[in-house]
Scaffold this motif. Structure first.
Motif, PDB file in Angstrom:
ATOM      1  N   GLY A   1       0.799  -1.212   0.000  1.00  0.00           N
ATOM      2  CA  GLY A   1       0.000   0.000   0.000  1.00  0.00           C
ATOM      3  C   GLY A   1       0.834   1.265   0.000  1.00  0.00           C
ATOM      4  N   ILE A   2       2.120   1.149  -0.370  1.00  0.00           N
ATOM      5  CA  ILE A   2       3.008   2.309  -0.348  1.00  0.00           C
ATOM      6  C   ILE A   2       2.755   3.204  -1.556  1.00  0.00           C
ATOM      7  N   VAL A   3       2.562   2.603  -2.724  1.00  0.00           N
ATOM      8  CA  VAL A   3       2.422   3.372  -3.960  1.00  0.00           C
ATOM      9  C   VAL A   3       1.298   2.806  -4.819  1.00  0.00           C
ATOM     10  N   ASP A   4       0.775   3.651  -5.696  1.00  0.00           N
ATOM     11  CA  ASP A   4      -0.064   3.226  -6.812  1.00  0.00           C
ATOM     12  C   ASP A   4       0.784   3.318  -8.076  1.00  0.00           C
TER      13      ASP A   4
ATOM     14  N   VAL B   1      -9.209   7.163 -18.189  1.00  0.00           N
ATOM     15  CA  VAL B   1      -7.770   7.448 -18.251  1.00  0.00           C
ATOM     16  C   VAL B   1      -7.519   8.922 -17.940  1.00  0.00           C
ATOM     17  N   ILE B   2      -8.294   9.785 -18.556  1.00  0.00           N
ATOM     18  CA  ILE B   2      -8.151  11.227 -18.324  1.00  0.00           C
ATOM     19  C   ILE B   2      -8.436  11.559 -16.861  1.00  0.00           C
ATOM     20  N   ASP B   3      -9.516  11.004 -16.328  1.00  0.00           N
ATOM     21  CA  ASP B   3      -9.918  11.312 -14.952  1.00  0.00           C
ATOM     22  C   ASP B   3      -8.885  10.832 -13.937  1.00  0.00           C
ATOM     23  N   GLU B   4      -8.394   9.603 -14.113  1.00  0.00           N
ATOM     24  CA  GLU B   4      -7.443   9.057 -13.146  1.00  0.00           C
ATOM     25  C   GLU B   4      -6.102   9.782 -13.200  1.00  0.00           C
ATOM     26  N   THR B   5      -5.654  10.148 -14.392  1.00  0.00           N
ATOM     27  CA  THR B   5      -4.392  10.882 -14.510  1.00  0.00           C
ATOM     28  C   THR B   5      -4.512  12.247 -13.850  1.00  0.00           C
ATOM     29  N   ARG B   6      -5.603  12.931 -14.090  1.00  0.00           N
ATOM     30  CA  ARG B   6      -5.829  14.228 -13.446  1.00  0.00           C
ATOM     31  C   ARG B   6      -5.873  14.085 -11.930  1.00  0.00           C
ATOM     32  N   HIS B   7      -6.597  13.078 -11.478  1.00  0.00           N
ATOM     33  CA  HIS B   7      -6.754  12.888 -10.029  1.00  0.00           C
ATOM     34  C   HIS B   7      -5.406  12.672  -9.358  1.00  0.00           C
ATOM     35  N   ARG B   8      -4.568  11.798  -9.925  1.00  0.00           N
ATOM     36  CA  ARG B   8      -3.271  11.522  -9.312  1.00  0.00           C
ATOM     37  C   ARG B   8      -2.392  12.773  -9.301  1.00  0.00           C
ATOM     38  N   LEU B   9      -2.369  13.500 -10.400  1.00  0.00           N
ATOM     39  CA  LEU B   9      -1.528  14.693 -10.468  1.00  0.00           C
ATOM     40  C   LEU B   9      -2.039  15.796  -9.552  1.00  0.00           C
ATOM     41  N   GLY B  10      -3.333  15.808  -9.298  1.00  0.00           N
ATOM     42  CA  GLY B  10      -3.891  16.873  -8.483  1.00  0.00           C
ATOM     43  C   GLY B  10      -3.936  16.577  -6.999  1.00  0.00           C
ATOM     44  N   ALA B  11      -3.896  15.281  -6.610  1.00  0.00           N
ATOM     45  CA  ALA B  11      -4.157  14.943  -5.211  1.00  0.00           C
ATOM     46  C   ALA B  11      -3.036  14.184  -4.519  1.00  0.00           C
ATOM     47  N   THR B  12      -2.031  13.717  -5.247  1.00  0.00           N
ATOM     48  CA  THR B  12      -0.975  12.912  -4.632  1.00  0.00           C
ATOM     49  C   THR B  12       0.389  13.355  -5.144  1.00  0.00           C
TER      50      THR B  12
ATOM     51  N   GLY C   1      -3.053  22.216 -13.331  1.00  0.00           N
ATOM     52  CA  GLY C   1      -2.410  23.499 -13.098  1.00  0.00           C
ATOM     53  C   GLY C   1      -1.489  23.541 -11.899  1.00  0.00           C
ATOM     54  N   VAL C   2      -1.096  22.393 -11.359  1.00  0.00           N
ATOM     55  CA  VAL C   2      -0.227  22.333 -10.183  1.00  0.00           C
ATOM     56  C   VAL C   2       0.940  21.399 -10.475  1.00  0.00           C
ATOM     57  N   ILE C   3       2.158  21.838 -10.115  1.00  0.00           N
ATOM     58  CA  ILE C   3       3.325  20.977 -10.337  1.00  0.00           C
ATOM     59  C   ILE C   3       4.110  20.741  -9.050  1.00  0.00           C
ATOM     60  N   ASP C   4       3.633  21.280  -7.920  1.00  0.00           N
ATOM     61  CA  ASP C   4       4.384  21.158  -6.666  1.00  0.00           C
ATOM     62  C   ASP C   4       4.561  19.715  -6.216  1.00  0.00           C
ATOM     63  N   ASN C   5       3.636  18.848  -6.606  1.00  0.00           N
ATOM     64  CA  ASN C   5       3.687  17.459  -6.141  1.00  0.00           C
ATOM     65  C   ASN C   5       4.342  16.523  -7.153  1.00  0.00           C
ATOM     66  N   ILE C   6       5.004  17.061  -8.164  1.00  0.00           N
ATOM     67  CA  ILE C   6       5.635  16.235  -9.198  1.00  0.00           C
ATOM     68  C   ILE C   6       7.114  16.039  -8.885  1.00  0.00           C
ATOM     69  N   ARG C   7       7.592  14.815  -9.095  1.00  0.00           N
ATOM     70  CA  ARG C   7       9.016  14.510  -9.015  1.00  0.00           C
ATOM     71  C   ARG C   7       9.398  13.787 -10.309  1.00  0.00           C
ATOM     72  N   VAL C   8      10.554  14.130 -10.844  1.00  0.00           N
ATOM     73  CA  VAL C   8      11.054  13.467 -12.045  1.00  0.00           C
ATOM     74  C   VAL C   8      12.347  12.749 -11.677  1.00  0.00           C
ATOM     75  N   VAL C   9      12.378  11.447 -11.915  1.00  0.00           N
ATOM     76  CA  VAL C   9      13.514  10.614 -11.535  1.00  0.00           C
ATOM     77  C   VAL C   9      14.214  10.121 -12.797  1.00  0.00           C
ATOM     78  N   SER C  10      15.464  10.546 -12.972  1.00  0.00           N
ATOM     79  CA  SER C  10      16.250  10.139 -14.131  1.00  0.00           C
ATOM     80  C   SER C  10      17.716  10.439 -13.835  1.00  0.00           C
ATOM     81  N   PRO C  11      18.648   9.570 -14.238  1.00  0.00           N
ATOM     82  CA  PRO C  11      20.060   9.790 -13.896  1.00  0.00           C
ATOM     83  C   PRO C  11      20.605  11.148 -14.330  1.00  0.00           C
TER      84      PRO C  11
END
Length: 327
Positions: A4-7, A70-81, A107-117
């Motif tokens: 239950g750590i991640v989706d 697909v649209i709804d779930e992507t928006r939800h994850r980006l907006g709430a987690t 319209g929010v990017i504070d909760n985004i992380r990008v992982v790449s070497p």
């Protein structure tokens, strides 16, 4: 994921994630009906799954008009987690389209992380700089996918130990025991620790943490008391020292004592059948110990277990309850 750590949202068509866990297999969400019927955690496959060819988004027209879920779930994850994009250094066009749509709507990017070497050293020339130019330096994580997931898992494990330590801050004996267990367990990588915990569980439930459960807290304290000089965890759910070999069993939810006993007996039978080393059993949890939930193995009291080569008396596990260790 099963803890239950991640989706997980993926644009891949293969089912490697689902097949990655041999004991517990997460469900895949491929359609809006799946979203209603499947119990989380699940793998949200936003471009379909190869096992269901009719679900695949393949053509430009498909990708331009994905299903509404697909649209709804992507928006939800980006907006709430908190969302970590892992393993997407170079953004394929069809992936970029999904991200652009969601970012525009949320319209929010504070909760985004990008992982790449190379995301830190090569930020200016990266595709991400064009996609989210205002992404902060602290949101760019220079790591491989394997390293990042190991760090994430280790943070989870250490967080659980930290919570337990706070609970026992006024109980020196148990606090020292937890520290002993932590030193031994964290000597292994995070994936092995999580696999160890889930294979120690009796009737675990996907999405419900085993490592962060009350029974596991009892078990960790008992291990620290019983094996103060340290131990090594094994993926089977066992722990080992040079002198001892214990199979750990922890209850998951409302589990009866008789169910815990049967699990120990089943695992003992499997070990003998397969010619593996026979452990002792350290058990935490279970409702109804001492209530006579099982019949005695020898109702005439005429047998000796060490004289029996085969049969019921040879399949009685040696069980020690974690609660007795801590009493």
């Amino acid at each position: 994921m099963l803890e239950g750590i991640v989706d997980v949202l993926t644009t891949n068509w293969d089912n490697c994630i689902e097949r990655g866990s041999s004991d517990e297999r997460p469900s895949a969400v491929v359609t809006s009906q799946d979203l209603s019927n499947v119990t989380p955690p699940s793998v949200l496959k936003i471009h379909g799954c190869a096992t269901q060819p009719q679900s695949l988004l393949v053509t430009s027209n498909h990708l331009a008009a994905p299903p509404q879920w697909v649209i709804d779930e992507t928006r939800h994850r980006l907006g709430a987690t908190t969302v970590a994009f892992v393993g997407i250094g170079d953004i394929a066009g069809y992936v970029k389209l999904r991200i652009e749509e969601a970012l525009h709507d949320v319209g929010v990017i504070d909760n985004i992380r990008v992982v790449s070497p190379g995301i830190v050293s090569g930020w200016a020339s990266s595709q991400w700089a064009g996609l989210v130019p205002d992404l902060g330096a602290g949101q760019r994580i220079a790591a491989t996918a394997d390293d990042f997931l190991e760090q994430l898992g280790r943070a989870y494990v250490l967080g659980v130990f930290g919570d337990i330590a706070l609970e026992f801050s006024d109980h020196p004996k148990f606090l020292a025991a937890v520290k002993n267990a932590q030193n031994s367990i964290t000597a292994s990588d995070a994936l092995k620790v999580v696999v160890w915990a889930r294979r120690a569980a009796v009737t675990p439930h996907a999405g419900v943490s085993v490592f962060d459960s009350e029974s596991m807290t009892t078990m960790l304290c008992a291990l620290g008391v019983l094996l103060p000089d340290g131990f090594a965890v094994e993926a089977s759910g066992a722990v080992r020292t040079p002198e001892a070999y214990w199979q750990v069993l922890v209850s998951s939810g409302r589990t009866s004592a008789s169910r815990m006993q049967r699990e120990a007996q089943n695992r003992l039978s499997a070990a003998r059948t397969e010619g593996r080393e026979v452990p002792k059993y350290l058990v935490a949890g279970g409702i109804g110990w001492g209530l006579g939930t099982t019949l005695p193995s020898d109702i005439l009291n005429e047998g000796r277990g060490d004289d029996v080569l085969d049969g019921p008396l040879n399949l009685m596990p040696e069980i020690l309850r974690a609660e007795e260790v801590l009493a």
